[in-house]
Structures are given as C-alpha cells and as structure tokens.
Write a protein that holds these residues in place. Structure first.
Motif, PDB file in Angstrom:
ATOM      1  N   ARG A   1      13.930   7.904  13.683  1.00  0.00           N
ATOM      2  CA  ARG A   1      14.290   9.241  13.214  1.00  0.00           C
ATOM      3  C   ARG A   1      13.688   9.464  11.819  1.00  0.00           C
ATOM      4  NH1 ARG A   1      17.925  11.698  16.273  1.00  0.00           N
ATOM      5  NH2 ARG A   1      18.932   9.790  16.985  1.00  0.00           N
ATOM      6  N   ALA A   2      12.925  10.555  11.693  1.00  0.00           N
ATOM      7  CA  ALA A   2      12.212  10.823  10.435  1.00  0.00           C
ATOM      8  C   ALA A   2      13.148  10.773   9.235  1.00  0.00           C
ATOM      9  CB  ALA A   2      11.526  12.194  10.503  1.00  0.00           C
TER      10      ALA A   2
ATOM     11  N   GLY B   1       2.148   3.403  13.413  1.00  0.00           N
ATOM     12  CA  GLY B   1       3.052   4.525  13.192  1.00  0.00           C
ATOM     13  C   GLY B   1       4.117   4.133  12.179  1.00  0.00           C
ATOM     14  N   GLY B   2       4.625   5.120  11.460  1.00  0.00           N
ATOM     15  CA  GLY B   2       5.701   4.797  10.533  1.00  0.00           C
ATOM     16  C   GLY B   2       5.830   5.796   9.412  1.00  0.00           C
TER      17      GLY B   2
ATOM     18  N   GLU C   1       6.947   9.909   1.775  1.00  0.00           N
ATOM     19  CA  GLU C   1       5.801  10.393   2.556  1.00  0.00           C
ATOM     20  C   GLU C   1       6.274  10.929   3.912  1.00  0.00           C
ATOM     21  OE1 GLU C   1       2.213   9.826   1.809  1.00  0.00           O
ATOM     22  OE2 GLU C   1       2.955   9.583  -0.249  1.00  0.00           O
ATOM     23  N   GLN C   2       5.323  11.544   4.640  1.00  0.00           N
ATOM     24  CA  GLN C   2       5.610  12.018   6.002  1.00  0.00           C
ATOM     25  C   GLN C   2       5.592  10.860   7.000  1.00  0.00           C
ATOM     26  OE1 GLN C   2       5.941  15.487   7.011  1.00  0.00           O
ATOM     27  NE2 GLN C   2       6.315  15.595   4.821  1.00  0.00           N
TER      28      GLN C   2
ATOM     29  N   LEU D   1       0.839  -1.207   0.000  1.00  0.00           N
ATOM     30  CA  LEU D   1       0.000   0.000   0.000  1.00  0.00           C
ATOM     31  C   LEU D   1       0.871   1.253   0.000  1.00  0.00           C
ATOM     32  CD1 LEU D   1      -2.699  -1.408   2.381  1.00  0.00           C
ATOM     33  CD2 LEU D   1      -3.101  -0.690   0.020  1.00  0.00           C
ATOM     34  N   LEU D   2       0.339   2.337  -0.595  1.00  0.00           N
ATOM     35  CA  LEU D   2       1.200   3.472  -0.928  1.00  0.00           C
ATOM     36  C   LEU D   2       1.288   4.553   0.148  1.00  0.00           C
ATOM     37  CD1 LEU D   2       0.309   3.850  -4.718  1.00  0.00           C
ATOM     38  CD2 LEU D   2       2.276   2.690  -3.685  1.00  0.00           C
ATOM     39  N   THR D   3       0.335   4.575   1.075  1.00  0.00           N
ATOM     40  CA  THR D   3       0.383   5.591   2.130  1.00  0.00           C
ATOM     41  C   THR D   3       0.054   4.948   3.489  1.00  0.00           C
ATOM     42  OG1 THR D   3      -1.972   6.145   1.963  1.00  0.00           O
ATOM     43  CG2 THR D   3      -0.458   7.372   0.527  1.00  0.00           C
ATOM     44  N   MET D   4       0.465   5.630   4.563  1.00  0.00           N
ATOM     45  CA  MET D   4       0.161   5.152   5.908  1.00  0.00           C
ATOM     46  C   MET D   4      -1.353   5.135   6.123  1.00  0.00           C
ATOM     47  SD  MET D   4       2.988   4.266   7.324  1.00  0.00           S
ATOM     48  CE  MET D   4       2.482   4.005   9.016  1.00  0.00           C
TER      49      MET D   4
END
Lengths: 242, 242
Positions: free
Chosen positions: B199-200, B117-118, B123-124, B78-81
C-alpha cells in the motif's frame, strides 16, 4: 503479424483469420489469409496461411494452378484430407527449395505455416497444421484446436472453453473472442476478420463472415465480453492474505 | 520458463512471480524469483528475476554483498528508485561482462530481465524493468504494469482490467488471475506462486503470500474464475451470420 485458428469438434469445423500483414511496423497492409477451395456437395477445403506472404501466395497459387491445368494430384482429386495435407506440404517444399537461398542470404524470414481443415464425402471432418518444412500434424479429440502466427494471447480462452463436444456455434463464438483478445493485445493483428463455420457432413460451407474494422457486431461482442469479464472479475473473491 | 509481473497504481504496488525453473523440459526445479530487500519504515525494495538463473542469482548475491560490506552504493543507500534501477543495471553489466563469453561460445542464453518495484520515504511508488543490457524503463500511468518471462498468456486479462486507478486489492487479484492463466497455458510456469501487495506510503510490506501446489485458495479462485468465464461466454451473443 497474423493470427489464424482452426477448431474441429464432433459437430463441425471453425476456421478464422485476421487480415493484417506487415513488413515492419511502418508498412501495414491487408491481405486475405483464409481460402475456400471447396466443391459444394463433394468436399470442403479451407486453408489459412501465416508467415512470409510471397511464399504463402506462391503456395495458394500453385494449388489453383494444379486445378486449372488438371494435374493428377490436386485438392479436388486426392481422396483424403491427410493426402491433401501432404500434397500441400510438398508444394511448400518445392517453393522453399527455389526461394529459400535468395531470402536466407538477406536474412529474410522465409518460413510459413498453414492450417488445412475440411471434409471429403465419406470421410471425417479433419484439421491439420502444415509446417514450413512440409510435415504436418492433425488436431485430436484431446486438443481440438490449432493456431498459427500470434498464438498466445488467444489461447487462454480456448483452453478454458473448448472440448471436442463443444457445439460448432460455441466454437465459432470462442474463435471470435480468441481473435478479439489477440487484436486487443497485439496491434499488428487486425481486421477484416474472416470466419467460417462448417457443420459436419453437410459438405457445404453455409456460414461465413467478414468483419470489417468498426463492424457493429464486433464492437458489440467486444463490449459485452469486456463487461462480462469485468463482472466475472468482481465476483472472484479477493486474495486471501494470511 | 518464468512469469513475473509488477503493477503500480495510485494506491500501491503488486509484484508476483512463479517459481519454476527448467533446464530443458527434463530438468525442472523450484527457485524463488521474488526478493524483498526492504527496510521497514524507510523503504520498500522488491525485485523479480527472469532469465539465466546463474546470472540472476549472481546479481541478487551482488546486491546483498554490497549491503554486507557497506559499499557506498547499495539498495539501502541510494536516494531514488531510478538510481537503484541504474545501480542494478550496472551490476548486470559487470556480471554479463565476465560470464557472457563463456556462455555465448556454448550457445547458452546468458540474458536476464528484472523488475524493480518499491518506494523510498518521501518519493513516489515506482516500478522499473531492467533489461539484460543494463538499461531500464519505468511503468507509466498509461501502462501501469510490466511483465517478464512468459508474458503473453497473462496479458489479455490485465489489458482488460487494469488502469492506474485500479485499487491495489483488485490489482493483486488481477495479478493472481494473470499468473493462473499463464500456468494453465504453459506447463513450464508453475507454483509456488509468490505475491506481494504494498500500500503506497505505508513503507512496510504487510501483505505477502506463497501459494503452494494444490493450495486450496488457488484451486478455489481458479474454479470460480473458470465458472465465471464460462458464464460470461454463455452470455455473449452467438455469432451473427448473414
């Protein structure tokens, strides 16, 4: 929501309560939840209430009524705090008996919980929680505080600070910080805050306080506490990853 | 009981969980509640679970199964959280559909709540709470943390410390103190504690930790924190009676 607490230590008693009442989030009012039925010099009787407001008001009314009409059993005639706790429990049972069926069938929460703290001449300072079912428990040396209503946010600070040997001044400060933590995390708990500090064996309540919204001392103590917590946080070592 | 939390700040993500499970107070066990389904270098996927253990295990099993059999929709494809949150919500709905009638008729709580979370490459970093009904909410800049399970004892410290600008190291420390506060006030929340710091934009989880009962660092940080809280308490001015 409501938050009330009682603390009993070797040197005295502290009781505190917020004053916010809500029937849904869209109807918020202010009602006093801490009541003083003391006879200075003879006995100190302090009561905090939580739960259905019509029920708790009916209970407090009944206690005053028994005093007024000179019932044999009343908060000034009974000989021990335990007897008073049982007497209040009996009042709760009588009122619940009448009110419960009417509230229950419309799924309205009819329960209430009370705190009773004080001292009768010649007796110890004692603190009780009286349940909606009319039974009661007493705070012990191992667990010197009792809470009713929105209890969780304000418990960690008391778990960390309070013992039976804590001074009554520190207990009062801890009570205020506990109430402040609860107000910060649950908006349905709010000022005015009523706080009473009673020094054991004095048989007179000399220290009481009502903190209004925006009270400068309340603001100061909150700012100071937040600053200290932040400092404490900074001094705590970082997580040690391996 | 369970306590899990997620914190998302500008600089990254922290997720933490206890490992205590109880079927009544007389049957306490240890189960991991924090799961890492990341693909290092491509995406970080972290999940925390609370609620009925048979349901949450079935959900996690289903996620792994879809990866194994190469289902089109899975946590790696899947492409987004947000899409992953919805996909997990769909799994919860499917499992509830089968299990709920059997549990409900014996009045067994069949509900569950998850944290996701992730970050996916490009993406953000994001954090979601997925409810038992399969719907979800996302943590926002104004409220950079989400909690599930026994949430109240550990909320005051986070309310006072965390903002979206908090460093990820401080967020990890705050998470640990929040979990420690919860363990102190509710015995049904307990170690081992699992903690992950991400860490982002690194797309790799480099910091993770399992703190066993009696772990020296956990003991140290608790002692240090209690000492600091006590000092903060002593520095707070006494109640100003009038």
């Amino acid at each position: 929501m409501t938050y009330c607490l009682g603390i009993v230590t070797r040197s005295g008693l502290v009781m505190g309560a917020d004053s916010r009442t809500n029937a849904g989030v869209d109807y918020i009012s202010t009602y006093r939840k801490l009541f003083d039925l003391s006879v200075p010099g003879q006995r100190v009787i302090l009561i905090c209430t939580s739960g259905n407001l019509s029920i708790t008001q009916a209970v407090i009314h009944a206690l005053h009524q028994d005093l007024k009409i000179g019932e044999n059993e009343n908060v000034h005639s009974l000989l021990t705090m335990y007897e008073i706790a049982c007497y209040i429990g009996k009042k709760i049972r009588e009122i619940q008996e009448t009110e419960r069926p009417w509230l229950e069938r419309d799924r309205i929460d009819y329960t209430c919980t009370l705190l009773l703290g004080g001292q009768i001449q010649g007796e110890q300072t004692e603190l009780y929680m009286i349940y909606s079912q009319g039974n009661c428990i007493q705070a012990a040396r191992e667990t010197p505080f009792l809470q009713i209503g929105e209890t969780k946010y304000g418990k960690p600070i008391m778990d960390r600070i309070l013992t039976y040997e804590t001074s009554v001044e520190d207990a009062a400060k801890c009570a205020l910080l506990s109430i402040d933590s609860t107000m910060k995390s649950n908006i349905s708990v709010g000022p005015p805050i009523n706080l009473v500090m009673y020094r054991a064996d004095s048989l007179v309540v000399k220290h009481q306080l009502t903190l209004q919204p925006g009270d400068r001392y309340l603001e100061d103590i909150r700012k100071q506490w937040e600053h200290s917590i932040r400092t404490a946080f900074e001094q705590t070592p970082d997580v040690l990853w391996y």
